[in-house]
Design an enzyme around this catalytic site. Structure first.
Site, PDB file in Angstrom:
ATOM      1  N   CYS A   1     128.817  30.251  -6.501  1.00  0.00           N
ATOM      2  CA  CYS A   1     129.813  30.344  -7.573  1.00  0.00           C
ATOM      3  C   CYS A   1     131.175  30.369  -6.903  1.00  0.00           C
ATOM      4  O   CYS A   1     131.349  31.062  -5.886  1.00  0.00           O
ATOM      5  CB  CYS A   1     129.602  31.603  -8.420  1.00  0.00           C
ATOM      6  SG  CYS A   1     130.895  31.882  -9.665  1.00  0.00           S
ATOM      7  N   THR A   2     132.122  29.662  -7.450  1.00  0.00           N
ATOM      8  CA  THR A   2     133.419  29.539  -6.792  1.00  0.00           C
ATOM      9  C   THR A   2     134.228  30.834  -6.804  1.00  0.00           C
ATOM     10  O   THR A   2     135.211  30.947  -6.068  1.00  0.00           O
ATOM     11  CB  THR A   2     134.246  28.413  -7.440  1.00  0.00           C
ATOM     12  OG1 THR A   2     134.283  28.594  -8.864  1.00  0.00           O
ATOM     13  CG2 THR A   2     133.639  27.054  -7.108  1.00  0.00           C
ATOM     14  N   HIS A   3     133.828  31.814  -7.602  1.00  0.00           N
ATOM     15  CA  HIS A   3     134.491  33.122  -7.568  1.00  0.00           C
ATOM     16  C   HIS A   3     134.057  33.947  -6.356  1.00  0.00           C
ATOM     17  O   HIS A   3     134.807  34.809  -5.892  1.00  0.00           O
ATOM     18  CB  HIS A   3     134.160  33.934  -8.823  1.00  0.00           C
ATOM     19  CG  HIS A   3     134.877  33.503 -10.059  1.00  0.00           C
ATOM     20  ND1 HIS A   3     134.597  32.338 -10.719  1.00  0.00           N
ATOM     21  CD2 HIS A   3     135.866  34.112 -10.778  1.00  0.00           C
ATOM     22  CE1 HIS A   3     135.372  32.234 -11.793  1.00  0.00           C
ATOM     23  NE2 HIS A   3     136.152  33.293 -11.844  1.00  0.00           N
TER      24      HIS A   3
ATOM     25  N   GLU B   1     138.092  38.205 -10.794  1.00  0.00           N
ATOM     26  CA  GLU B   1     139.265  37.880 -11.601  1.00  0.00           C
ATOM     27  C   GLU B   1     140.185  39.081 -11.790  1.00  0.00           C
ATOM     28  O   GLU B   1     141.397  38.914 -11.955  1.00  0.00           O
ATOM     29  CB  GLU B   1     138.831  37.296 -12.941  1.00  0.00           C
ATOM     30  CG  GLU B   1     138.159  35.939 -12.809  1.00  0.00           C
ATOM     31  CD  GLU B   1     138.102  35.164 -14.106  1.00  0.00           C
ATOM     32  OE1 GLU B   1     138.580  35.685 -15.136  1.00  0.00           O
ATOM     33  OE2 GLU B   1     137.589  34.040 -14.077  1.00  0.00           O
TER      34      GLU B   1
ATOM     35  N   CYS C   1     132.858  23.462 -10.188  1.00  0.00           N
ATOM     36  CA  CYS C   1     132.157  24.442 -11.023  1.00  0.00           C
ATOM     37  C   CYS C   1     130.678  24.267 -10.742  1.00  0.00           C
ATOM     38  O   CYS C   1     130.135  23.169 -10.924  1.00  0.00           O
ATOM     39  CB  CYS C   1     132.467  24.198 -12.493  1.00  0.00           C
ATOM     40  SG  CYS C   1     131.460  25.165 -13.658  1.00  0.00           S
ATOM     41  N   ASN C   2     130.028  25.310 -10.269  1.00  0.00           N
ATOM     42  CA  ASN C   2     128.611  25.199  -9.933  1.00  0.00           C
ATOM     43  C   ASN C   2     127.762  24.904 -11.153  1.00  0.00           C
ATOM     44  O   ASN C   2     126.834  24.098 -11.099  1.00  0.00           O
ATOM     45  CB  ASN C   2     128.138  26.480  -9.250  1.00  0.00           C
ATOM     46  CG  ASN C   2     128.586  26.573  -7.819  1.00  0.00           C
ATOM     47  OD1 ASN C   2     127.890  26.147  -6.904  1.00  0.00           O
ATOM     48  ND2 ASN C   2     129.763  27.141  -7.594  1.00  0.00           N
ATOM     49  N   THR C   3     128.082  25.535 -12.282  1.00  0.00           N
ATOM     50  CA  THR C   3     127.300  25.308 -13.489  1.00  0.00           C
ATOM     51  C   THR C   3     127.417  23.859 -13.937  1.00  0.00           C
ATOM     52  O   THR C   3     126.411  23.197 -14.227  1.00  0.00           O
ATOM     53  CB  THR C   3     127.756  26.249 -14.618  1.00  0.00           C
ATOM     54  OG1 THR C   3     127.607  27.600 -14.196  1.00  0.00           O
ATOM     55  CG2 THR C   3     126.926  26.026 -15.875  1.00  0.00           C
TER      56      THR C   3
ATOM     57  N   TYR D   1     131.217  28.889 -18.447  1.00  0.00           N
ATOM     58  CA  TYR D   1     130.205  27.861 -18.647  1.00  0.00           C
ATOM     59  C   TYR D   1     128.804  28.382 -18.310  1.00  0.00           C
ATOM     60  O   TYR D   1     127.816  27.834 -18.776  1.00  0.00           O
ATOM     61  CB  TYR D   1     130.484  26.654 -17.746  1.00  0.00           C
ATOM     62  CG  TYR D   1     131.610  25.748 -18.200  1.00  0.00           C
ATOM     63  CD1 TYR D   1     132.454  26.085 -19.250  1.00  0.00           C
ATOM     64  CD2 TYR D   1     131.827  24.541 -17.553  1.00  0.00           C
ATOM     65  CE1 TYR D   1     133.480  25.246 -19.644  1.00  0.00           C
ATOM     66  CE2 TYR D   1     132.859  23.684 -17.941  1.00  0.00           C
ATOM     67  CZ  TYR D   1     133.681  24.043 -18.986  1.00  0.00           C
ATOM     68  OH  TYR D   1     134.703  23.203 -19.373  1.00  0.00           O
ATOM     69  N   GLY D   2     128.738  29.411 -17.476  1.00  0.00           N
ATOM     70  CA  GLY D   2     127.441  29.846 -16.950  1.00  0.00           C
ATOM     71  C   GLY D   2     126.459  30.366 -17.981  1.00  0.00           C
ATOM     72  O   GLY D   2     125.256  30.412 -17.720  1.00  0.00           O
TER      73      GLY D   2
ATOM     74  N   ASP E   1     137.342  22.996 -13.394  1.00  0.00           N
ATOM     75  CA  ASP E   1     136.448  24.157 -13.433  1.00  0.00           C
ATOM     76  C   ASP E   1     136.586  24.774 -14.812  1.00  0.00           C
ATOM     77  O   ASP E   1     137.516  24.456 -15.561  1.00  0.00           O
ATOM     78  CB  ASP E   1     136.820  25.158 -12.337  1.00  0.00           C
ATOM     79  CG  ASP E   1     135.886  26.366 -12.311  1.00  0.00           C
ATOM     80  OD1 ASP E   1     134.680  26.196 -12.563  1.00  0.00           O
ATOM     81  OD2 ASP E   1     136.366  27.490 -12.045  1.00  0.00           O
ATOM     82  N   SER E   2     135.694  25.682 -15.128  1.00  0.00           N
ATOM     83  CA  SER E   2     135.779  26.372 -16.412  1.00  0.00           C
ATOM     84  C   SER E   2     136.937  27.363 -16.451  1.00  0.00           C
ATOM     85  O   SER E   2     137.319  27.819 -17.528  1.00  0.00           O
ATOM     86  CB  SER E   2     134.470  27.110 -16.699  1.00  0.00           C
ATOM     87  OG  SER E   2     134.175  28.025 -15.657  1.00  0.00           O
TER      88      SER E   2
END
Length: 264
Positions: A183-185, A151, A73-75, A42-43, A10-11
């Site tokens: 989004c993974t967040h 975060e 990472c979705n992006t 990355y987004g 992931d980023s």
């Protein structure tokens, strides 16, 4: 080959929600996680740059002798899977297709998608949903402030709900019955998101669907680890390993004892 690890990148730290789902579903599997913390996010970057970063991430993980690559990472999943599949000799799995498949199984016909600007602008979820089931109505919105909130550990409270209300207001008028957390967040903010959209909207977390898809790929390829195998979990980052370990523990819900600094 069966005892090789699952590689995940992931980023940054968000992909740890996917790693957590993998650990829970496949407790015998070892993993290697790479967080590209030097180049996050990355987004907001161009597709060409995201593809270049994804390939460099994958090459490092391939040197760790992995048997499956999960792009958490979705992006990156929205733009880099074809390039990764062309270069790598192991199966490659993104988070968008599993998330779309999970959504079509529960929706009555109107699906909302929230994600980074890059993911939403790519149209990847919209396309995956359309391919999975014709006739769906889909609305996608970018929610960039959700990432720093997650975060920083701001997952509840007035500030989070005010931001969620601002981003999600249009989904009520749209009549969404299902909302994909693209989004993974975003799973860290699931409580606030659920309260804002209401109980009539089903939330879809692609992390669980991705872990299920990973299990299927490994089983079909005869690559599942032997039952009772002792799993090892390693972490690599491109910057700030101490910060990664601190923040990542909230995403993973377990301590990260050591993250190794690498240069891509």
């Amino acid at each position: 080959m069966n005892q090789r690890s699952i590689g995940v990148f992931d980023s940054g730290v968000g992909g740890l929600t996917v790693l957590k789902a993998l650990m829970r579903r496949l407790p015998a599997e070892s993993t290697v996680y790479l967080g590209d913390t030097a180049r996050v996010p990355y987004g907001t970057k161009s597709p060409e740059v995201v593809i270049r970063y994804s390939l460099s991430n994958a090459r490092l993980l391939m040197r760790q002798q992995i048997k499956l690559l999960v792009v958490a990472c979705n992006t990156a999943s929205s733009v880099s899977l074809p390039a990764l599949a062309k270069e790598l000799e192991v199966p490659v799995l993104g988070v968008i297709e599993p998330g779309a498949q999970a959504a079509v199984q529960v929706t009555a016909g109107r699906v909302g998608v929230i994600g980074t600007l890059g993911t939403v602008n790519s149209g990847a979820y919209q396309q995956a949903l359309a391919q999975a089931r014709g006739g769906l109505e889909v609305m996608a919105r970018a929610c960039p402030l959700f990432v720093p909130l997650a975060e920083e550990g701001w997952t509840e409270g007035e500030v989070v709900e005010a931001v969620a209300c601002k981003y999600l207001a249009d989904f009520e008028a749209f009549g969404a019955d299902t909302l994909v957390l693209g989004c993974t967040h975003y799973p860290l903010l699931k409580g606030a998101i659920a309260r804002v959209v209401g109980p009539q909207v089903r939330l879809v977390d692609s992390a669980e669907a991705t872990a299920e898809a990973a299990e299927g790929l490994l089983r079909d390829g005869g690559l599942l680890a032997c039952a009772g195998a002792i799993a090892e979990h390693r972490y690599f980052v491109t910057d700030l390993p101490e910060r990664f370990a601190e923040v990542g523990a909230r995403f993973l819900e377990r301590p990260i004892e050591r993250a190794e600094l690498v240069d891509l």
